[in-house]
Structures are given as C-alpha cells and as structure tokens.
Design a protein around this motif. Sequence first.
Motif, PDB file in Angstrom:
ATOM      1  N   CYS A  91       0.823  -1.199   0.000  1.00 19.35           N
ATOM      2  CA  CYS A  91       0.000   0.000   0.000  1.00 19.35           C
ATOM      3  C   CYS A  91       0.868   1.265   0.000  1.00 19.35           C
ATOM      4  O   CYS A  91       0.609   2.217  -0.760  1.00 19.35           O
ATOM      5  CB  CYS A  91      -0.872   0.037   1.240  1.00 19.35           C
ATOM      6  SG  CYS A  91      -2.477  -0.688   1.000  1.00 19.35           S
ATOM      7  N   GLN A 104       2.419   1.979  -3.227  1.00 16.99           N
ATOM      8  CA  GLN A 104       1.424   2.509  -4.185  1.00 16.99           C
ATOM      9  C   GLN A 104       1.143   3.993  -3.925  1.00 16.99           C
ATOM     10  O   GLN A 104       0.931   4.774  -4.837  1.00 16.99           O
ATOM     11  CB  GLN A 104       0.130   1.716  -4.086  1.00 16.99           C
ATOM     12  CG  GLN A 104       0.160   0.421  -4.856  1.00 16.99           C
ATOM     13  CD  GLN A 104      -1.197  -0.246  -4.838  1.00 16.99           C
ATOM     14  OE1 GLN A 104      -2.188   0.386  -5.111  1.00 16.99           O
ATOM     15  NE2 GLN A 104      -1.209  -1.519  -4.520  1.00 16.99           N
ATOM     16  N   ASN A 159       3.263   6.657  -5.435  1.00 16.22           N
ATOM     17  CA  ASN A 159       3.004   6.998  -6.847  1.00 16.22           C
ATOM     18  C   ASN A 159       2.284   8.352  -6.928  1.00 16.22           C
ATOM     19  O   ASN A 159       1.208   8.515  -6.374  1.00 16.22           O
ATOM     20  CB  ASN A 159       2.140   5.866  -7.442  1.00 16.22           C
ATOM     21  CG  ASN A 159       1.927   6.072  -8.928  1.00 16.22           C
ATOM     22  OD1 ASN A 159       2.287   7.110  -9.476  1.00 16.22           O
ATOM     23  ND2 ASN A 159       1.349   5.075  -9.562  1.00 16.22           N
TER      24      ASN A 159
END
Lengths: 307, 520
Positions: free
Chosen positions: B76, B79, B82
């Motif tokens: 997580c 991610q 990003n």
Amino acid sequence: MEAVLQIQHLCKWFGKRKVIDDISFSVNAGEVFGFLGPNGAGKTTTIKMIMGFLSIDRGTVVIDGLDRRLRYEAAMAKIGGIVENPEMYKELSGRVNLEMYARLHDGVTPARIDEVLELVGMQNRAHEKVKKYSLGMKQRIGLAQALLHRPRVLILDEPTNGLDPMGIKELRDILKRMAHEESIAVFVSSHMLPEMEQMCDRVGIINNGRLLGVKPIGALLEEVSGKEVYRVLTTSAGMAASLAVRAGYSVQAEGGDWADIALQKEQVPLFVALLVENRIPVYGVSRLEQSLESAFIQITGGGNTIA
Amino acid sequence: MRKLGALYVNEMTKMTRKISILVLAAIMAVVTVGMGALVKITQVNNRQYILYSGAASTREELEESIREAQEQIQDCQSQLENQALGEEERRNLQMQLNDLQVTAERDRLALKYNLAGENPNSYYTAALQDLAVYRQKTAGLESTPSQQLTAEQRSDQEICDLLVKSLEQDSFRLYTDAKIKMIEADDTLSEEEKQIEIDCSELLYQAEPTGQTAGGGGSAYDRAASRIGQYRLSLLNNANLVEDGGKEPLTNQKRAKLEDALAVLTYRLQNGQLPADYESYSYSEMATFAMMSMGVLVLGLLIIILAGSAVSSEMSTGSIKSLIIAPVKRWKILTAKILALLTVSVLGLALWFLTWLVTSGLLFGFGGVDYVFALGGSVCTLPYYLYMAARLLTNLIPLSIYLLLALMLSVVTRNTAAAVGVGMAVTFGGEIVTTVLAQLSAGEWMKFVPFYHLSLESKFFPFGSLEQLLSGYGGDMSMLGMSIPRIANTSLVFSLIYLAALALCMALTAYDSFIRRDIK
C-alpha cells in the motif's frame, strides 16, 4: 305366537325407481321364515333396510317390540345377521374379529365366544387370520358373529353361498335348532326353492319389490308340484290354445308354432289325444323347466297378498 | 359413551395391524435423525471455514497474519508514493492502509497480552480491536506534554489507558468503563442515545461480569445487549429501526410488540437465559426446526393416508358391514375413527419427541434455553423441554385439519385412492401455492387462504426463536420449511377461529354424508 320382527309398509326408492313397494310381514319367535325371490327382486334391499344399511323411506321396522327408528341401538342389539357375504377384518384373526364385535354388545363373555366358535365348528381355526379362510369358513365365522350376542332375530342373506353339501346340512340343523329350541325368529333369504323347502316353516315370496304372498311351506310345495307347464309344438298353435281353453286347461303363452299349457302329469296323454282327435298335428310335447318367477306368480294367482 | 369407548378400542386394534403406520413411523424417525445429522455435518464443515480473528487464533496463526499484513502495508505504501494517483484512489488506499495497520496492531497486541487461542466470544476480541484503533489515534501523542493536548486527545489517551489496563488485569469492568467513555466521546449521538448505549453496556456487564461470553460476533449476550439498544432507540424515535430501517412511524400494535420483545430480551440478559455459544445454539435450533418440520411432514402424510382410507377402505372391503350391523349409531362409528386418528397423531408426535430428544441431545447436547415470554406486561418463563413439547403440540392443529380433510374426502368419495390423492394434492399443493403467493406479496386477502393459518408456531410462541428475537425477523415457517412473510396481519385468535370454522364445515360434511347416505 309372538311376532319378533314386524315389517310394516316398507318402501324404498333408488332415485325415481321404487325398488321396495309397500312390503309388510312379520316373523314369529321359533320359526324359520324363508324370503324367496329371483335375483333382483329386492331381497337384499329389504334385508339391508332392516339391518340399517339403507334408510327407510317409508314404513316401520319393529324388533321385539322396539321401533328401530326410535330406539336404534336397543333394537339393533336384538338382531344378528349376515348381509350378502360376511366380511371381516382380514388382517385380524377370526377370534379377534368376534372379540371386537362382542365389545359392541352388552354381556358377551369370552366363554360365549368359545361356545359360539364350537357351535359353528371353528374352534380350531379361530386364531388364524381371516384372509386365510375359505368362503365356507368365512360363512361359519359370520354365523358365529351373528349368534354371538344371542339375538332375538337372526337374519341371513343367502346363507348357503359357498358352503359344501355337508356345510349346508349343518347350517340347516343349526338354524332349525336355533328357531325351535331357543325360539329365535330366523329370517333366511334365498332364490332356490329346494333349499327353502328343507329348512323353512313359512315362506314369503317377493318379486319386483313387491311381496306376492306368505304361505306355510307345505301349502306352497303342494301348489308348485300340482301345476306344471308343457310346451306343445304344432303348426296351428292358435287352434291348439283355443281347444285347451275350451277343455278347461290354462294357457300360459303361445307363439307361432308352439303353445305353453299348464297341465298335471296325468292330463298330458288326454290333452294329446284331444289334439289328435281334432286333427291338429303334434310334433312334440316337452315339460318346461318352470322359472321360479312364473311359479310364484302362478302360485299366488297374480299377486293378491295373503299376509 | 360405553359404545363409543368400545368402538375406539376396536379402531385402535385395527390400527395395530396397519403396515403403513409402521413404515411411515420408521420413515419419520429416520428422516428426523437424518435432518439432525445433516445440520451437524454442516456445522462441522463450516467450522473449518470460520476465520477467527484476534483472540481466537493460535500463536502461529497470529504471527502469520501479522506477516501478511506487513507485506500488504508495504504494498500500500509503495502505491501511495506513486504521484499520479487521483484523489479518490488515494483516499481509498489510505483507508485500506489504516485498516491493515489496525489489524496488524490488534494481532500484535493479542500476542503481547498472551491472548492467542482464547474463547472467540470473550470481550478480548472487542477490546483488542478497540485498543488497536485508539493506538492508531493516539500515535505520537505520548511525547507531547498533556497541557498542549486537546480535550479530545486527552480523552482518547484515557480510553487507551483503560483498554490496556483491562487487558493487563483481565477486567471486563475496566473495558466497560472504556466503552462508556467511548460512547460519551461520540459526538454523533444525542444525550438520550448516549444514555441508552451506556445502559446497555452496564446491562451487559451486570449480566456477564467476567466478560468471557460478552464480546465478539458469536456472543448472544453482546447481541442481546445491542438489540436492546436498538429496540430502545426504536421506541425513542417512534420507528422500527430493526425491521424496516425506521421508515414508518410505529403503530400501537408494533409499539406493544417492541416493548414486549424488549422486556423479554432484558429479562433474558439479566437472568442468564442466553446460550453461552451462540453459533452452536443456532445450529441446534436449525437442526430442531429441520427435524420438526420434516418429522411433522411425514406424520402429515401418514395421517392423510390413514384418514383418507378410514371409511372408504372399509366400504370397499365390506368390513364396514360388521360396524353397521352392530347396535351402534353411525355418528359414534365416525367419532371413534376420528379419535383413533387423533391418538395416532399424538403418538406420532410423541415418537418424534423421543427421536428428537435423543438425536439432538447426542449431536448438540442435552438441555437448552428456556422460553421467555411477555404476558400482560409481566415476563414469564417456560422450561425448555416443556416449551418443546408445547411447540410440538401446536402441530396437532394443522394435523387435525389434514385429518378432517382426508376423512371428509374418504366419506364423500368412498374411494381411497381419490381421498388420499386429492387430500395430499390439496394439502401440499396448497402449502406451496400459499407460500409462493406470500412471496409475491399478495394482498390482505391472504388472510382468507386456509393454509396461511396453518403455521401457528410463531403465533403461539412469538418469542420462541432466539434467532428471530435477536435478528428481528418476524415471519412464519410453513409446514414445508419455507418461510412465509407476514403479509396479512392476523392474530392467533383470528387464525384459530378461522381454522375452527373450517374444521367444523369439513366435520359436518363428513358426518352428514356418513350418517345419511345408504351403504349399498
């Protein structure tokens, strides 16, 4: 004499058809009463009305002084009987069937069941299931059931069905003993005159739902034996018939080449001689097996009742 | 009366020779045992799939679960780094991350306080979960001096401390205190609502001071307490929050029902009339229901077969003659037959009861929860086995209706095949049609459909099933085990009067035909 079973003005309709038409008679204590008639005459219907299977459209049934309509259970307790074939609970033994029936009456002891089983000769087979019984054995158990509670009236519908000659004789003896020694009123239906002859004291004759008459068996037999019908084969049947009437014989029927004349046996040669004298050709003379029905009609002179 | 008694003895004598009774009694026993076994097998199989969280897991499972959570957390986080993420996605990921962190924290806490492998229904599960959440909330606040904290942050810290203490000292009292503080801190609740929730927590503590069966999803105590809260809230807001989500205002009738249910649940909670293990309880209830509906179904078949042949088979074999020539009135013959058939029904129910007693006792344990009901404002109890017997006996009413229907057909048609066939078609076809109609939400006229009144159990015992009481479902179950939603609002009295009228009509038809018609 005491009338134990009194039937008065009994009527029954099936739909619009009147199947029992104003039947009245009574059966006395100590007698065997025969109810004689051809198939379909109304014998079983009458019995079913007495026994409570069919409703009574009109008339009364009195049993030992009790009106069945008013005191149903008390009156029915005095009747024993078999309607058509005796039907039992097939999965149960003969004895259990009797025990069940005994329970519905007052005062039937186990000893009485043994006694009745012995009377009908079933004491050794009573523990077997009814489905193993022959028709004759069922009749015997049925009779035992009918006698169990010492009824005042015993009603049997064609009781000799399925019995062998020995059985018929035994039954006859039992019925006579019941009537004459225990002074039960026995009511037996049949379509066979010879059978009646051997056990009945009085006979009532029924046809098409009407009681044609009641007579002592002796008188009945005398009349039947006295009148026989012979068929004469001839090409001029009409002439033969008118000749017979002129000579005082009764003509029952006539066809194109035959005529049925009621004659006594010794009159036959005389009648044949008469025909020959009048040049009427005779091809043959034969005695007709008289149908019960025509015999009854003949006996009772066309239906006037002698109650 | 003596004649009637004698006829009854004779009818019972005949019953002993009926093979159909033995066969169907055996089928009933086998089906009853079978249904019990089937539910037991389901229970055993399902147990393997239940994922116990937190306190219920073993040490190894907890370690494994923490490892998995760590991996997912890393996933997580990478991610989230990003930059191209949309606002929505970012928020979702953040929430997911939060959940994962709470789960991992909870499992770590379970290890820390040595709670692996504990009873899943104890309060530990809830306490660990709450602690994990509050740890999250208060993270990084330890170093801040307390003067600089907001009131809310201070309260969060107090709650956190209380939760830690409750686990360290194994005290459900401390957990209850923490819970009350949480409720008080909840701004979404009004004062009245807060009071209700606090009352419920206290009620739960009083009912179960050890807390060993007072938490987690599987606890009947926890469910009862939260349901009491919902009922009280419903009454407060004048809307049923349990059944229809509070869309409509309460009618007087519904208000009375809610009050009764509230009284019953409160009584149960205060007097320990609740199962310790709610999950096993619901399986045993399910088994009892399945066993009863199937057993009674087979018994219904037997009664239809016996009643459908009672008169017609005697007519066809001619054995009716020995009844007609006997000095007994015809109404007594028919009455004796009805009494004998009722006796068989009662004996059948007794056989079911014995079968059930042994089977469910061996599979799910003997004994159960007493029946608690509200009557005229006061709460009464009925011992469990007495309740089961009474519940079973209510089945005599539908059985009598089937009995009279088949007997009437037997008398009127004088044909066994027709009576049994039509009897079964009407009975089971009618059940199915009624159930389907009810599912299709037919109107108020449903109350004039006879079969709608045959499921009487929930009318006789409105507080019968704890499951229904706790979940708030208020429908009926048909003989075939299908649920019938309450469409027409019919009372027990209306149903009983309706069924009595129906029974009277069928009985009169049967008696009239049997007494007056000729037997040729």
